[in-house]
Design a protein around this motif. Structure first.
Motif, PDB file in Angstrom:
ATOM      1  N   ALA A 113      35.380  58.405  14.072  1.00  0.00           N
ATOM      2  CA  ALA A 113      35.447  57.632  12.823  1.00  0.00           C
ATOM      3  C   ALA A 113      36.317  56.398  13.021  1.00  0.00           C
ATOM      4  O   ALA A 113      37.477  56.345  12.599  1.00  0.00           O
ATOM      5  CB  ALA A 113      35.985  58.504  11.697  1.00  0.00           C
ATOM      6  N   VAL A 114      35.752  55.393  13.688  1.00  0.00           N
ATOM      7  CA  VAL A 114      36.525  54.198  14.050  1.00  0.00           C
ATOM      8  C   VAL A 114      35.938  52.912  13.478  1.00  0.00           C
ATOM      9  O   VAL A 114      36.518  51.834  13.658  1.00  0.00           O
ATOM     10  CB  VAL A 114      36.632  54.070  15.590  1.00  0.00           C
ATOM     11  CG1 VAL A 114      37.452  55.205  16.169  1.00  0.00           C
ATOM     12  CG2 VAL A 114      35.257  54.007  16.240  1.00  0.00           C
ATOM     13  N   ASN A 115      34.806  53.009  12.790  1.00  0.00           N
ATOM     14  CA  ASN A 115      34.177  51.798  12.264  1.00  0.00           C
ATOM     15  C   ASN A 115      34.807  51.317  10.968  1.00  0.00           C
ATOM     16  O   ASN A 115      34.479  50.245  10.466  1.00  0.00           O
ATOM     17  CB  ASN A 115      32.674  52.024  12.057  1.00  0.00           C
ATOM     18  CG  ASN A 115      31.938  52.123  13.380  1.00  0.00           C
ATOM     19  OD1 ASN A 115      32.347  51.525  14.375  1.00  0.00           O
ATOM     20  ND2 ASN A 115      30.861  52.902  13.406  1.00  0.00           N
ATOM     21  N   GLU A 116      35.689  52.138  10.410  1.00  0.00           N
ATOM     22  CA  GLU A 116      36.460  51.729   9.237  1.00  0.00           C
ATOM     23  C   GLU A 116      37.930  52.041   9.500  1.00  0.00           C
ATOM     24  O   GLU A 116      38.266  52.950  10.266  1.00  0.00           O
ATOM     25  CB  GLU A 116      35.971  52.464   7.982  1.00  0.00           C
ATOM     26  CG  GLU A 116      34.562  52.087   7.571  1.00  0.00           C
ATOM     27  CD  GLU A 116      34.152  52.731   6.253  1.00  0.00           C
ATOM     28  OE1 GLU A 116      35.061  53.192   5.517  1.00  0.00           O
ATOM     29  OE2 GLU A 116      32.946  52.762   5.956  1.00  0.00           O
ATOM     30  N   GLN A 117      38.807  51.280   8.856  1.00  0.00           N
ATOM     31  CA  GLN A 117      40.243  51.469   9.042  1.00  0.00           C
ATOM     32  C   GLN A 117      40.932  51.618   7.692  1.00  0.00           C
ATOM     33  O   GLN A 117      40.421  51.158   6.670  1.00  0.00           O
ATOM     34  CB  GLN A 117      40.849  50.280   9.803  1.00  0.00           C
ATOM     35  CG  GLN A 117      40.363  50.173  11.242  1.00  0.00           C
ATOM     36  CD  GLN A 117      40.958  48.973  11.964  1.00  0.00           C
ATOM     37  OE1 GLN A 117      41.195  47.914  11.365  1.00  0.00           O
ATOM     38  NE2 GLN A 117      41.199  49.116  13.261  1.00  0.00           N
TER      39      GLN A 117
ATOM     40  N   GLY B 161      39.554  57.862  11.303  1.00  0.00           N
ATOM     41  CA  GLY B 161      39.701  59.170  11.931  1.00  0.00           C
ATOM     42  C   GLY B 161      41.153  59.558  12.135  1.00  0.00           C
ATOM     43  O   GLY B 161      41.534  60.713  11.901  1.00  0.00           O
ATOM     44  N   VAL B 162      41.983  58.618  12.575  1.00  0.00           N
ATOM     45  CA  VAL B 162      43.412  58.888  12.757  1.00  0.00           C
ATOM     46  C   VAL B 162      44.065  59.170  11.408  1.00  0.00           C
ATOM     47  O   VAL B 162      44.885  60.090  11.280  1.00  0.00           O
ATOM     48  CB  VAL B 162      44.095  57.698  13.470  1.00  0.00           C
ATOM     49  CG1 VAL B 162      45.615  57.791  13.366  1.00  0.00           C
ATOM     50  CG2 VAL B 162      43.676  57.652  14.928  1.00  0.00           C
ATOM     51  N   ALA B 163      43.692  58.385  10.388  1.00  0.00           N
ATOM     52  CA  ALA B 163      44.246  58.615   9.044  1.00  0.00           C
ATOM     53  C   ALA B 163      43.860  60.002   8.532  1.00  0.00           C
ATOM     54  O   ALA B 163      44.684  60.711   7.940  1.00  0.00           O
ATOM     55  CB  ALA B 163      43.746  57.535   8.084  1.00  0.00           C
TER      56      ALA B 163
ATOM     57  N   PRO C  69      45.118  54.072  18.432  1.00  0.00           N
ATOM     58  CA  PRO C  69      45.122  54.596  17.060  1.00  0.00           C
ATOM     59  C   PRO C  69      44.829  53.554  15.984  1.00  0.00           C
ATOM     60  O   PRO C  69      44.300  53.890  14.929  1.00  0.00           O
ATOM     61  CB  PRO C  69      46.529  55.158  16.896  1.00  0.00           C
ATOM     62  CG  PRO C  69      47.363  54.433  17.897  1.00  0.00           C
ATOM     63  CD  PRO C  69      46.454  54.067  19.027  1.00  0.00           C
ATOM     64  N   GLY C  70      45.213  52.297  16.248  1.00  0.00           N
ATOM     65  CA  GLY C  70      45.081  51.310  15.184  1.00  0.00           C
ATOM     66  C   GLY C  70      44.909  49.900  15.706  1.00  0.00           C
ATOM     67  O   GLY C  70      44.640  49.665  16.891  1.00  0.00           O
TER      68      GLY C  70
END
Length: 464
Positions: free
Chosen positions: A225-229, A248-250, A340-341
């Motif tokens: 899940a990396v296409n949105e932040q 995804g990290v969130a 991560p970001g």
């Protein structure tokens, strides 16, 4: 009279010199056989190729392979030893070998004469300990009894005692904490635990497991899940300048924040922050809090370190502050983690924790080369000219980069100025995916000299 005595002494025949001790005799007398021996022996119709460790506290461990037919079988066993004149009696405690119990004897002179050499008890580095703790977090992931906190605690404790780099050094003081998300509670999504250093009780390590390949939720909603932040709030910055982390990290951090240690494991009923707050209040000295993990665990170890840093001090709600006086130090050893970001998050992290962060990544591991654009370009040709990544992998990277551009998002590694651990291609893995998996798991053990001490497959499949 004195003159007579003096003359008698002078005229006495010289005393016989004591015969020179052999090396074996001296080693027997000085207990110099304590250490680590590389052994090859033919016994019971089998070829044993192993390392035998004899510790000064009277314990021993042996690991290696037994040649069964044409296929080597890995084994490990340990126990206690006692010395009876020139013989060691080794009582077997735990063993992965079938029908292995009781004890066996070793002739010390034969051990000294027949072995390939005494290496001595290894002095493991902090990096090696952190990698070991990170790999232990995978205990039972693919085993038959995964997802049960008390069983995982037993497995973690087992490996804390069995694995040489951490043997006798750490105690579990919280957890393991489990996240069960997605479609079923039969598969744990995330696992993490906290240990305290027996050598320095003010030092703690939070070890976070990497991706569970059996968890569809983790693969889709945490790793991919990396296409949105999502925004990462920073109190002293205007909202428009807040850093961002991947969705995804969130998601993963939200789960880890809520986890409470379940009944039957240390810290029952407490969240991680509750536990740390309790430890800080009980200790007069400042604590050193370390985070580590491998793969997704590596990414989250950096993220959790940053989150804990944000919760120091007395500003904001005291109910969420674990270190109101901000006396504790935070350290992080992320291993094989992806970014991560975004650039602002990397800068924020580097400013707050960069000086106490030791990021470890293998130059030939694809995972830490995602998701920053410059790193992903390198990943497309990482094993060339020996191994081509293939059209599908390269196309997937290109599509991901295009999506990032269209969404106006970017990624950057924390501590991206860190030098890589120099990896080497594994000749036995000739396909791209096989080589990628080997570099991501076994590659770190080889580079850091841990291959003889850690069997990743044994940890992953452990069930009791």
């Amino acid at each position: 009279m004195q003159d007579v005595l003096d003359t008698a002494v002078l005229d006495a025949p010289p005393a016989k010199a004591a015969p020179a001790q052999t090396i074996t005799e001296r080693m027997l007398e000085e207990f110099s056989f304590v250490g680590r021996w590389k052994r090859k022996e033919f016994k019971d119709g089998l070829l044993w190729d192993s390392w035998l460790t004899l510790r000064p506290d009277g314990t021993w461990a042996q690991n290696g392979t037994i040649q069964v037919a044409t296929k080597p079988q890995n084994f490990r066993r340990d126990g206690t030893w006692t010395r009876e004149e020139g013989t060691l009696v080794c009582a077997i405690g735990k063993s992965t070998l079938p029908d292995s119990s009781g004890s066996f004897t070793i002739d010390i002179a034969a051990l000294i004469g027949d072995s390939e050499g005494l290496v001595g008890l290894p002095d493991f580095s902090w990096r090696q300990e952190m990698v070991t703790l990170a790999y232990i977090a995978y205990a039972g992931t693919l085993g038959e009894k995964g997802g049960q906190p008390t069983v995982l605690l037993e497995l973690i404790n087992r490996f804390l005692e069995e694995l040489e780099p951490v043997n006798g050094k750490w105690d579990v003081v919280w957890g393991p904490g489990l996240v069960n998300a997605g479609f079923t509670n039969l598969v744990d999504t995330n696992v993490f635990y906290v240990v305290r250093d027996r050598r320095d009780p003010t030092r703690y390590v939070i070890a976070i497991r990497g991706t569970n390949p059996l968890s569809i939720y983790s693969i889709l909603n945490q790793v991919s899940a990396v296409n949105e932040q999502e925004l990462w709030p920073v109190e002293d910055l205007p909202r428009r300048k807040w850093p961002r982390v991947s969705e995804g990290v969130a998601n993963t951090l939200k789960h880890l924040k809520r986890v409470r240690a379940q009944k039957g494991v240390p810290g029952t009923g407490l969240t991680l922050v509750d536990f740390l707050k309790q430890e800080v209040a009980a200790c007069q000295s400042p604590l050193a809090i370390h985070t580590t993990g491998h793969s997704l665990g590596g990414t989250m170890s950096a993220t959790v370190a940053m989150w804990l840093r944000e919760l120091q001090g007395c500003e904001g709600s005291l109910s969420t502050r674990w270190d109101p006086k901000a006396r504790c130090t935070i350290h992080s050893t992320p291993i094989a983690g992806f970014s991560p970001g975004d650039k602002r998050f990397a800068q924020h992290f580097d400013s707050a924790i960069g000086g106490t962060c030791d990021r470890l990544y293998n130059s030939l591991d694809v995972v830490p080369h995602t998701y920053a654009a410059e790193d992903m370009n390198y990943a497309k040709s990482i094993y060339e000219p020996m191994i081509d990544a293939g059209f599908a992998f390269k196309a997937a990277i290109d599509m991901m980069e295009l999506q990032f551009t269209l969404s106006n998002i970017n990624y950057r590694q924390v501590r991206d100025d860190t030098s890589a651990l120099e990896g080497t291609l594994e000749p036995s893995q000739r396909e791209f995916m096989a080589q990628m998996l080997w570099q991501h798991i076994e590659g770190y053990l080889k580079i850091l000299g841990l291959s003889d001490f850690i069997n990743a497959e044994e940890i992953l499949t452990a069930s009791d």
